[in-house]
Scaffold this active site. Structure first.
Site, mmCIF file in Angstrom:
data_model
loop_
_atom_site.group_PDB
_atom_site.id
_atom_site.type_symbol
_atom_site.label_atom_id
_atom_site.label_comp_id
_atom_site.label_asym_id
_atom_site.label_seq_id
_atom_site.Cartn_x
_atom_site.Cartn_y
_atom_site.Cartn_z
ATOM 1 N N ARG A 46 1.022 -1.029 -0.042
ATOM 2 C CA ARG A 46 -0.361 0.121 -0.104
ATOM 3 C C ARG A 46 0.929 1.198 0.231
ATOM 4 O O ARG A 46 0.450 2.148 -0.193
ATOM 5 C CB ARG A 46 -1.050 -0.075 0.943
ATOM 6 C CG ARG A 46 -2.012 1.257 1.101
ATOM 7 C CD ARG A 46 -3.222 1.876 1.950
ATOM 8 N NE ARG A 46 -3.137 0.223 3.309
ATOM 9 C CZ ARG A 46 -2.260 0.554 4.473
ATOM 10 N NH1 ARG A 46 -2.403 1.571 4.705
ATOM 11 N NH2 ARG A 46 -2.186 -0.789 5.381
ATOM 12 N N TYR A 98 -15.832 18.770 -14.939
ATOM 13 C CA TYR A 98 -15.645 17.523 -14.919
ATOM 14 C C TYR A 98 -17.104 17.252 -14.019
ATOM 15 O O TYR A 98 -17.025 16.970 -12.265
ATOM 16 C CB TYR A 98 -14.730 16.157 -14.345
ATOM 17 C CG TYR A 98 -14.560 15.423 -14.611
ATOM 18 C CD1 TYR A 98 -14.923 13.907 -15.767
ATOM 19 C CD2 TYR A 98 -14.845 14.059 -13.229
ATOM 20 C CE1 TYR A 98 -15.620 12.628 -15.929
ATOM 21 C CE2 TYR A 98 -15.084 12.582 -13.397
ATOM 22 C CZ TYR A 98 -15.176 12.127 -14.949
ATOM 23 O OH TYR A 98 -15.432 10.630 -14.423
ATOM 24 N N ASP A 170 -6.155 19.740 -13.725
ATOM 25 C CA ASP A 170 -6.613 18.682 -14.355
ATOM 26 C C ASP A 170 -6.408 19.173 -15.387
ATOM 27 O O ASP A 170 -6.977 19.301 -16.355
ATOM 28 C CB ASP A 170 -8.151 18.742 -13.438
ATOM 29 C CG ASP A 170 -8.838 17.121 -14.557
ATOM 30 O OD1 ASP A 170 -7.930 16.560 -14.724
ATOM 31 O OD2 ASP A 170 -9.736 16.590 -13.426
ATOM 32 N N LYS A 195 -7.152 7.653 -19.184
ATOM 33 C CA LYS A 195 -7.830 8.994 -20.658
ATOM 34 C C LYS A 195 -6.611 8.475 -21.399
ATOM 35 O O LYS A 195 -5.940 7.548 -21.656
ATOM 36 C CB LYS A 195 -8.129 10.369 -20.292
ATOM 37 C CG LYS A 195 -9.418 10.099 -19.013
ATOM 38 C CD LYS A 195 -10.324 9.386 -19.214
ATOM 39 C CE LYS A 195 -11.399 9.468 -18.038
ATOM 40 N NZ LYS A 195 -11.869 10.759 -17.533
#
Ligand SMILES: *Cc1c(COP(=O)(O)O)cnc(C)c1O
Length: 380
Positions: A46, A98, A170, A195
């Site tokens: 982690r 978004y 972003d 993306k």
């Protein structure tokens, strides 16, 4: 090192045990220690994993940052940034954000006493007017979705510096191939790696990139404490995708221009939204801060009837009707009934998002085929 060389080499070293040129998928949760606390920098996956480390180093290099952190999704990366805040803190964000970002801000973090202001950031006066002593973050996205508005990153950075608040950009739509917000004064770059960065529609992942070591440490603490980390196989897929980012983006931009120009000259098309067009509202800012204009295009049909848009979408062969964007294959969508359906019609219209607006993620197929597909789908 130039961009293409970085995309291929940055962050990746031959594997120390075998010389494998590709960073292996370190599918392990834990690492053996020689004596308590005597380890090779890895204790538990982690916190750290070598495949993830290689990807993080590559991302930092591509965005001209010095630290990067990967998350299980773009949303998990956004979640970590807002966890820097405390009740009473305020965030100023773009009004055509978004949808998922808008949702986590208003439906999750508003409940924790954090206040969000949404404004049209194409006008920097709107941003300045909302800053007060509780403002901690200015959050921007450029180009925006689906109207491809462009926000002046340098201008926002000047406001952020003046008031000592963090600027988050972003950079999902542009990628570092088109713009590097850290160079323009942003403090944190956020990505949905799902993306363009991964680029093959086969993985969901997110990232944060920054220059400031203290900020990186704070965010790494949140990343490890909250635990939305990606698995090594997904990190491998993104690393592999990044190696062709420059080639893919170059073709996305070339095809984007051809498709935008075709649509602009089509008698049944009312308006085309693509920042590379002279007539685009923010073309001057786009030219200033971007190296090219990308493969995301929206357009509105003459008459603005939803049924015409839907019929067009049903007729496409190469543009697949699907959510998401940025993969090698072309996609199309109808924001009014898909990604932006949760926004009331009146508000959508006010923002310029009309009923017949079609959004294209122009892929890297041959432009002639894409244009022929548009031609038959739109009809005459
Ligand atoms: C997809 C997307 C996100 C969210 O990322 P996920 O990987 O889907 O969690 C955030 N911002 C933008 C601009 C996006 O396109």
């Amino acid at each position: 090192m130039k961009f293409g060389t970085k995309a291929i080499h940055a962050g990746v070293e031959p594997d120390p045990t075998t010389g494998a040129i590709m960073t292996p998928i370190y599918q392990t949760s834990t690492y053996v220690q020689k004596s308590p606390g005597d380890h090779k920098g890895y204790e538990y996956s982690r916190t750290h994993n070598p495949t993830r480390t290689a990807l993080q180093n590559a991302l930092a290099a591509l965005e001209n940052g010095s630290h990067a952190l990967c998350f299980a999704s773009g949303m998990a990366a956004i979640d970590a940034v807002i966890k820097l805040l405390k009740p009473g803190d305020e965030v100023i964000a773009t009004n055509d954000l978004y949808g998922g970002t808008y949702r986590i801000f208003t439906k999750i973090f508003q409940n924790y006493g954090i206040k969000f202001h949404f404004t049209n950031m194409s006008d920097l006066g709107n941003v300045e007017a909302l800053v007060n002593e509780n403002t901690r973050i200015i959050w921007l996205e450029t180009p925006t979705n689906p109207l491809l508005n462009i926000i002046d990153i340098k201008g926002c950075a000047a406001i952020a510096k003046k008031h000592n608040v963090l600027l988050v950009a972003d950079n999902t739509f542009a990628t570092p191939y088109l713009q590097t917000p850290l160079d323009l004064g942003a403090d944190i770059v956020m990505h949905s790696l799902t993306k363009y960065m991964a680029g093959h529609s086969d993985v969901v992942m997110g990232a944060l990139i920054m220059k400031d070591a203290d900020l990186a440490q704070e965010l790494a603490f949140i990343q490890n404490a909250c635990g939305a980390t990606p698995g090594p196989q997904d990190c491998f897929l993104v690393l592999r995708g990044l190696k062709t980012l420059h080639i893919r983006m170059e073709r996305h931009c070339q095809n984007g221009r051809k498709v935008a120009e075709f649509l602009q000259n089509h008698p049944k098309v009312e308006k085309v939204f693509w920042p590379g067009l002279e007539e685009h509202n923010n073309h001057a800012v786009a030219k200033e801060q971007m190296r090219d204009f990308g493969g995301m295009i929206s357009f509105v049909l003459k008459g603005d009837r939803q049924e015409d848009a839907i019929r067009t979408l049903e007729r496409f062969h190469y543009f697949s009707l699907a959510e998401s964007l940025g993969g090698v294959e072309s996609l199309c969508g109808h924001p009014a009934s898909m990604t932006h359906a949760s926004i009331p019609r009146e508000e959508r219209m006010k923002a310029g998002l009309s009923d017949s607006l079609i959004r294209l993620s122009v892929g890297i197929e041959d432009a002639e085929d894409l244009i022929a597909d548009l031609e038959q789908a739109i009809g005459s």
